[in-house]
Design an enzyme around this catalytic site. Sequence first.
Site, PDB file in Angstrom:
ATOM      1  N   PRO A 158      40.116  32.049  64.715  1.00 22.13           N
ATOM      2  CG  PRO A 158      41.130  31.616  66.756  1.00 22.13           C
ATOM      3  CD  PRO A 158      40.065  32.425  66.130  1.00 22.13           C
ATOM      4  CD  GLU A 159      37.841  28.804  60.136  1.00 19.07           C
ATOM      5  OE1 GLU A 159      37.905  27.915  59.279  1.00 19.07           O
ATOM      6  OE2 GLU A 159      37.013  29.742  60.084  1.00 19.07           O
ATOM      7  CE  LYS A 209      38.528  24.813  63.689  1.00 17.07           C
ATOM      8  NZ  LYS A 209      37.080  24.918  63.956  1.00 17.07           N
ATOM      9  NE  ARG A 211      27.990  27.612  64.065  1.00 13.77           N
ATOM     10  CZ  ARG A 211      28.760  27.186  65.043  1.00 13.77           C
ATOM     11  NH1 ARG A 211      30.033  27.114  64.877  1.00 13.77           N
ATOM     12  NH2 ARG A 211      28.241  26.837  66.194  1.00 13.77           N
TER      13      ARG A 211
END
Length: 281
Positions: A2-3, A58, A270
């Site tokens: 979720p951004e 967020k 990442r």
Amino acid sequence: MPELPEVEVVRRGVGQWAMSRWINEVEVLHPRAIRRQEAELSSILLGRRFSCASRRGKYLWLPIEDSDHCLVVHLGMSGQLLMQPVEQADEPHLRVRFGFADGGPQLRFVDQRTFGFVMSDVLVAADHDGRIPASIQHIARDPLDPAFDDELFLGRLRSKDAEVKRLLLDQGLISGIGNIYADESLWRSRIRATRAGSSISAVKGRQLLADIRAVMTEALAQGGTSFDALYVNVNGESGYFSRSLNAYGREAEPCSRCGSPIRRSRFMNRSSFYCPRCQRT
DNA sequence: CATAGATCCTGTATGC
DNA sequence: TGCATACAGGATCTAT
């Protein structure tokens, strides 16, 4: 994950279904999810009502009527806020349940990887309008916030030698961007993630900001369509796979602009996806 | 202060 | 089939 667009969809759903209802139950099933403040959580919520649903980047927060407190929510990587009927069986990773006196759908916080949380907080005066939770004062405004200061952001971005992608992920500089939208925005602007912020010209920086807003606005428009009345449908993952991604997750697939295979590299623990030809520097 | 890297967590996917 | 390892990443903490 979720951004900003995903969290905004959640905000709208919660704002529609959880407001102005008397809270009569707070059940914590996992202490980590509430940062170990069970007593505070119950005392600020029981017998009260949420007045609205706000968001910065967020972070979500639900101010409590006739109170200086609010419920702060961060979805982390896998968090979900669901509206579920009372009789609905508990989800495997249900962490916190909020029940209402009207017996209608419960607000449930579900989180597999427990990076997310819900916590009570105090509202303090913000720099311009309204109030924000004390614990997120260090979070910058997000690019869809009307009060976002473009020139302030560009000045700060261009004053740092850190890699531009890390700067985009720095929520104190600009909020709401995560790994996916960082890669997508940089692809649109044809900027390599490893470039120093200080090497970005003012013109290029403005283009990047415009591309960030464009990709988020498009994602938000698509996320809104899958919204269901009883289910605040943002689990972060299910929505975005249906979106048109140009870089993220497309390793070895042809760049939709030039046909070169998209590359993947490790960065900040990442993955980063980029087009080696379009994003030369 | 700035910067770079490690760490938390667990379900899923992959390798041998 | 079973076990081990890699992977996903937002935010914060630590080390330099």
